[in-house]
Design a protein around this motif. Structure first.
Motif, PDB file in Angstrom:
ATOM      1  N   MET A 293       0.848  -1.356  -0.053  1.00  0.00           N
ATOM      2  CA  MET A 293      -0.122  -0.091  -0.004  1.00  0.00           C
ATOM      3  C   MET A 293       1.048   1.368  -0.158  1.00  0.00           C
ATOM      4  O   MET A 293       0.678   2.268  -0.906  1.00  0.00           O
ATOM      5  N   LEU A 294       1.840   1.340   0.796  1.00  0.00           N
ATOM      6  CA  LEU A 294       2.624   2.308   0.994  1.00  0.00           C
ATOM      7  C   LEU A 294       3.617   2.452  -0.190  1.00  0.00           C
ATOM      8  O   LEU A 294       3.778   3.651  -0.875  1.00  0.00           O
ATOM      9  N   SER A 295       3.926   1.388  -1.161  1.00  0.00           N
ATOM     10  CA  SER A 295       4.898   1.652  -2.240  1.00  0.00           C
ATOM     11  C   SER A 295       3.856   2.111  -3.294  1.00  0.00           C
ATOM     12  O   SER A 295       4.607   2.913  -4.020  1.00  0.00           O
ATOM     13  N   PHE A 296       2.743   1.918  -3.192  1.00  0.00           N
ATOM     14  CA  PHE A 296       1.863   2.370  -4.303  1.00  0.00           C
ATOM     15  C   PHE A 296       1.507   3.483  -4.051  1.00  0.00           C
ATOM     16  O   PHE A 296       1.668   4.485  -5.149  1.00  0.00           O
ATOM     17  N   ALA A 297       1.402   4.326  -2.434  1.00  0.00           N
ATOM     18  CA  ALA A 297       1.475   5.767  -2.441  1.00  0.00           C
ATOM     19  C   ALA A 297       2.633   6.455  -2.918  1.00  0.00           C
ATOM     20  O   ALA A 297       2.662   7.362  -3.421  1.00  0.00           O
ATOM     21  N   ALA A 298       3.829   5.477  -2.699  1.00  0.00           N
ATOM     22  CA  ALA A 298       5.202   6.351  -3.114  1.00  0.00           C
ATOM     23  C   ALA A 298       5.188   6.552  -4.577  1.00  0.00           C
ATOM     24  O   ALA A 298       5.644   7.377  -4.961  1.00  0.00           O
ATOM     25  N   GLU A 299       4.691   5.307  -5.262  1.00  0.00           N
ATOM     26  CA  GLU A 299       4.826   5.474  -6.787  1.00  0.00           C
ATOM     27  C   GLU A 299       3.829   6.821  -7.235  1.00  0.00           C
ATOM     28  O   GLU A 299       4.455   7.351  -8.171  1.00  0.00           O
ATOM     29  N   ARG A 300       2.635   6.799  -6.550  1.00  0.00           N
ATOM     30  CA  ARG A 300       1.776   7.839  -7.301  1.00  0.00           C
ATOM     31  C   ARG A 300       2.417   9.321  -6.852  1.00  0.00           C
ATOM     32  O   ARG A 300       2.260  10.281  -7.617  1.00  0.00           O
ATOM     33  N   VAL A 301       3.022   9.318  -5.692  1.00  0.00           N
ATOM     34  CA  VAL A 301       3.780  10.568  -5.329  1.00  0.00           C
ATOM     35  C   VAL A 301       4.882  10.917  -6.358  1.00  0.00           C
ATOM     36  O   VAL A 301       4.936  11.973  -6.774  1.00  0.00           O
ATOM     37  N   ASP A 302       5.427   9.936  -6.658  1.00  0.00           N
ATOM     38  CA  ASP A 302       6.665  10.057  -7.687  1.00  0.00           C
ATOM     39  C   ASP A 302       6.219  10.630  -8.974  1.00  0.00           C
ATOM     40  O   ASP A 302       6.349  11.591  -9.406  1.00  0.00           O
ATOM     41  N   ILE A 303       5.064  10.082  -9.662  1.00  0.00           N
ATOM     42  CA  ILE A 303       4.515  10.387 -10.663  1.00  0.00           C
ATOM     43  C   ILE A 303       4.118  11.910 -10.412  1.00  0.00           C
ATOM     44  O   ILE A 303       4.416  12.731 -11.351  1.00  0.00           O
ATOM     45  N   ARG A 304       3.342  12.323  -9.486  1.00  0.00           N
ATOM     46  CA  ARG A 304       2.886  13.567  -9.228  1.00  0.00           C
ATOM     47  C   ARG A 304       3.834  14.492  -9.008  1.00  0.00           C
ATOM     48  O   ARG A 304       4.041  15.693  -9.626  1.00  0.00           O
ATOM     49  N   GLN A 305       4.984  14.234  -8.490  1.00  0.00           N
ATOM     50  CA  GLN A 305       6.272  15.054  -8.243  1.00  0.00           C
ATOM     51  C   GLN A 305       6.898  15.468  -9.558  1.00  0.00           C
ATOM     52  O   GLN A 305       7.075  16.705  -9.776  1.00  0.00           O
ATOM     53  N   ARG A 306       7.113  14.282 -10.226  1.00  0.00           N
ATOM     54  CA  ARG A 306       7.550  14.621 -11.732  1.00  0.00           C
ATOM     55  C   ARG A 306       6.805  15.373 -12.614  1.00  0.00           C
ATOM     56  O   ARG A 306       7.471  16.339 -13.217  1.00  0.00           O
ATOM     57  N   ARG A 307       5.513  15.139 -12.497  1.00  0.00           N
ATOM     58  CA  ARG A 307       4.577  15.897 -13.285  1.00  0.00           C
ATOM     59  C   ARG A 307       4.479  17.338 -13.003  1.00  0.00           C
ATOM     60  O   ARG A 307       4.055  18.160 -13.862  1.00  0.00           O
ATOM     61  N   GLY A 308       4.400  17.624 -11.532  1.00  0.00           N
ATOM     62  CA  GLY A 308       4.306  18.750 -11.261  1.00  0.00           C
ATOM     63  C   GLY A 308       2.730  19.199 -11.126  1.00  0.00           C
ATOM     64  O   GLY A 308       1.874  18.292 -11.509  1.00  0.00           O
ATOM     65  N   PRO A 309       2.342  20.292 -10.563  1.00  0.00           N
ATOM     66  CA  PRO A 309       0.824  20.612 -10.363  1.00  0.00           C
ATOM     67  C   PRO A 309       0.100  20.966 -11.666  1.00  0.00           C
ATOM     68  O   PRO A 309       0.555  21.732 -12.545  1.00  0.00           O
ATOM     69  N   ILE A 310      -0.875  20.259 -11.948  1.00  0.00           N
ATOM     70  CA  ILE A 310      -1.753  20.774 -13.103  1.00  0.00           C
ATOM     71  C   ILE A 310      -2.885  21.529 -12.639  1.00  0.00           C
ATOM     72  O   ILE A 310      -3.374  22.608 -13.176  1.00  0.00           O
ATOM     73  N   SER A 311      -3.173  21.212 -11.444  1.00  0.00           N
ATOM     74  CA  SER A 311      -4.281  22.306 -10.602  1.00  0.00           C
ATOM     75  C   SER A 311      -4.166  22.153  -9.079  1.00  0.00           C
ATOM     76  O   SER A 311      -2.868  21.460  -8.624  1.00  0.00           O
ATOM     77  N   LYS A 312      -4.862  22.956  -8.359  1.00  0.00           N
ATOM     78  CA  LYS A 312      -4.462  23.081  -6.876  1.00  0.00           C
ATOM     79  C   LYS A 312      -4.931  21.749  -6.443  1.00  0.00           C
ATOM     80  O   LYS A 312      -6.015  22.025  -5.654  1.00  0.00           O
ATOM     81  N   GLU A 337       1.249  10.463   4.476  1.00  0.00           N
ATOM     82  CA  GLU A 337       0.286  11.720   4.845  1.00  0.00           C
ATOM     83  C   GLU A 337      -0.805  11.602   3.573  1.00  0.00           C
ATOM     84  O   GLU A 337      -1.948  11.774   3.800  1.00  0.00           O
ATOM     85  N   ILE A 338      -0.137  11.193   2.454  1.00  0.00           N
ATOM     86  CA  ILE A 338      -1.022  11.018   1.257  1.00  0.00           C
ATOM     87  C   ILE A 338      -2.058   9.919   1.442  1.00  0.00           C
ATOM     88  O   ILE A 338      -3.349   9.982   0.917  1.00  0.00           O
ATOM     89  N   MET A 339      -1.625   8.845   1.991  1.00  0.00           N
ATOM     90  CA  MET A 339      -2.431   7.559   2.089  1.00  0.00           C
ATOM     91  C   MET A 339      -3.453   7.849   3.176  1.00  0.00           C
ATOM     92  O   MET A 339      -4.683   7.487   2.902  1.00  0.00           O
ATOM     93  N   VAL A 340      -3.087   8.671   4.162  1.00  0.00           N
ATOM     94  CA  VAL A 340      -4.148   9.067   5.214  1.00  0.00           C
ATOM     95  C   VAL A 340      -5.362   9.874   4.496  1.00  0.00           C
ATOM     96  O   VAL A 340      -6.407   9.559   4.778  1.00  0.00           O
ATOM     97  N   ALA A 341      -4.932  10.482   3.660  1.00  0.00           N
ATOM     98  CA  ALA A 341      -6.050  11.531   2.915  1.00  0.00           C
ATOM     99  C   ALA A 341      -7.007  10.779   2.239  1.00  0.00           C
ATOM    100  O   ALA A 341      -8.202  10.499   2.243  1.00  0.00           O
ATOM    101  N   ILE A 342      -6.407   9.570   1.244  1.00  0.00           N
ATOM    102  CA  ILE A 342      -7.176   8.807   0.835  1.00  0.00           C
ATOM    103  C   ILE A 342      -7.967   7.803   1.806  1.00  0.00           C
ATOM    104  O   ILE A 342      -9.313   7.824   1.479  1.00  0.00           O
TER     105      ILE A 342
END
Ligand code: HEM
Length: 557
Positions: A293-312, A337-342
């Protein structure tokens, strides 16, 4: 000189008794939480004694057995006597003896998934304040809400919150007990829920709801409405947390994430009474699932970080991408922290929505009345709903509140603890010692006849008729009671749910769009009582299948 028949201080039995008493003293005064201290006290001390007395008894085996038996018998007897004695700080509070003796009794209850019903029954039997653990007091009283959750700032969270902590990860917002640290973390979260931020999420709610409705239109025969709602809430949380990434409505739960989240919730519920056990979590069989579960969150975080924000998105706010709060979140802190939000946002909302649809199906009058309000407000082809209009729909909001009251998504988890060193506090008229874990079981509170008339009935009208009036229920005149201070589904105070406003916006759109589009009925032959019997209290309310048939509504004139 001692007589040969009298035990001397060198007698290993006496030393084992002494060590057992000493261990109790250490447990009582230092309340150790680290597994290594537990191992030292439970295994290390008697092992050391066994080795040091060598062959004091007839054989090695007898020596080991004797020392360990005497040591543990002394420790447990001493613990039990103290916990039941008038010297214990919670001695004045009633409760079942087994709960006063050990927290493991609540672990047994948690395993049944019925902690919400069990605790409600305890309060019916013992009153407002019930001792449900050696150091845990459950309180069901409206005055306890202000005293514990408060408005500013309330008490620190109880250590039960550690049970939500994923093993070997930095502490997330939810698991942060220190109030100053919590307030600091919360600042960046709050940026994600300002009126301006919420406005940005509205088109996303609408787009995902429309996708759900289109998908439901394609289904044939009986469907599990609860499952589809869960897919929706998961996809939506993925959207607002990091701008998309889950596509469960479209593809199903291909990565089997939902069961892992449910399992994490269940693990949290079981360890809730013994949060120190989380230190051993990496040894448990589900440890691999947590890692996944955490590695999934880390993977999504990584994608989001590399892509940067498209929206707030929430990621933007939590990680302070716009440098508003100055939060310096470190990379390892982000995935938990991200996993908690979800988890906090998806599970809770899906449970309330499913319970709301169930309640509508059980109450055809309410169902019809709500449809009428919706039909009066929106045309059949409108697929972008006016948020302000939804907010002002009196019956819709009453139905949502009633589902939140009757089926609080977090039924028996919220706890607070008066700070050690701060002295005793007054909670609903009784003195509670510092350091006590105070549990606030919302399920029992929101179904308490002192605060809500006909408490077990799904009756949205109670939210509309706010004035006191006499209503005939059983032939006698009874006074209508509706004490909103006892409505706590999102908790209260500085540590309450951050996503409350978002959850309301989301639920209003989903309910309206589904009722606008479909006629819904239970699957033929379904026994609705199975639904409530199937609800589990696994930190959040976990639901069983909700088998329904959907028919696209005939066009209205
Ligand atoms: C119907 C839906 C929801 C219900 C009933 C609900 C309920 C709750 C409750 C009872 C708490 C515990 C507060 C406490 O410890 O005092 C909580 C915490 C939290 N919820 Fe919600 N929640 C819902 C939806 C959401 C959504 C959509 C989000 C969005 C991300 C969210 C985010 C959070 C967060 C971040 C916390 C931790 C707050 C803190 O520790 O400061 N929740 N929620």
């Amino acid at each position: 000189m001692t007589s040969p028949s009298m035990p001397s201080l060198e007698d290993p039995r006496l030393v084992a008794i002494g060590l057992g008493l000493l261990a109790h003293l250490v447990f009582k005064t230092t309340e150790p939480r680290q597994p290594r201290v537990w191992l030292l006290l439970l295994i290390g001390a008697p092992t050391a004694l066994t080795i040091s007395v060598n062959y004091a008894f007839s054989s090695v085996t007898t020596t080991v057995l004797s020392v360990f038996t005497i040591y543990f018998a002394t420790l447990l007897t001493s613990l039990a006597l103290y916990r039941l004695s008038p010297f214990h700080p919670l001695a004045q509070y009633p409760g079942p003896i087994l709960h006063k003796l050990s927290n493991f009794q609540m672990v047994r209850v948690a395993l049944t998934g019925k902690r919400h019903l069990y605790i409600t029954e305890l309060h019916k039997k013992y009153g407002s304040h019930v001792r449900i653990g050696p150091n845990v007091l459950s309180v069901v009283h409206v005055d306890a809400i202000a005293a514990t959750l408060g408005t500013k700032p309330g008490m620190p969270k109880g250590e039960m919150y550690h049970s939500l902590q994923l093993p070997n990860t930095p502490t997330s917002l939810v698991g942060t007990l220190d109030m100053a640290e919590h307030a600091e973390k919360r600042k960046s979260w709050s940026q994600g829920f300002t009126p301006a931020a919420l406005k940005e999420y509205d088109p996303i709610i609408q787009r995902r709801t429309n996708q759900l409705v289109r998908k439901l239109e394609q289904q044939v025969g009986t469907i599990d409405l609860g499952k589809w709602i869960s897919y929706f809430t998961f996809d939506f949380m993925g959207d607002i947390v990091f701008g998309g990434g889950f596509e469960m409505i479209r593809e199903g739960d291909t990565r089997n994430l939902w069961p892992v989240i449910i399992m994490a919730m269940k693990a949290g519920s079981i360890t809730f009474a013994v949060p120190w056990v989380r230190g051993l979590a990496s040894l448990l069989p589900m440890a691999d699932d947590f890692k996944r579960m955490l590695s999934f969150a880390a993977e999504r975080v990584d994608i989001r970080q590399r892509r940067g924000p498209i929206s707030k998105d929430l990621f933007y706010h939590i990680t302070d991408e716009d440098s508003v709060t100055g939060r310096n979140i470190t990379p390892p802190e982000i995935p938990p922290e991200i996993m908690v939000a979800i988890i906090a946002g998806a599970d809770t909302t899906s449970s309330v929505l499913a319970n709301l649809f169930y309640s509508l199906l059980r109450n055809p009058d309410v169902h019809a009345k709500l449809k009428k309000e919706i039909d009066g407000a929106f045309g059949p082809d409108e697929d972008t709903l006016d948020v302000a209009k939804l907010q002002n729909m009196v019956y819709l909001n009453a139905c949502i509140n009633e589902a939140l009251r009757l089926f609080p998504a977090v039924p028996t988890f919220i706890s607070r603890s008066p700070k050690v060193g701060g002295g005793p506090v007054l909670v609903a008229g009784r003195v509670v010692p510092e350091g006590t874990n105070i549990l606030l079981p919302f399920w029992a509170l929101q179904r308490d006849a002192r605060y809500f008339s006909m408490p077990d009935k799904f009756w949205p009208e109670r939210w509309i008729e706010r004035t006191f009036y006499n209503e005939k229920t059983d032939g006698s005149n009874t006074t209508f009671v509706h004490n909103q201070a006892a409505f706590c589904a999102f908790s209260q105070g500085s540590q309450q749910c951050s996503g409350k406003a978002l959850a309301y916006r989301e639920m209003r759109v989903v309910v309206t769009m589904i009722l606008k589009k479909f006629d819904i009925a239970f699957e033929e032959g379904y026994n609705p009582q199975d639904w409530e019997a199937g609800l589990r209290d696994d930190t959040v309310i976990v639901k069983d299948k909700l088998p329904v048939t959907l028919t696209v509504r005939a066009r209205r004139a």
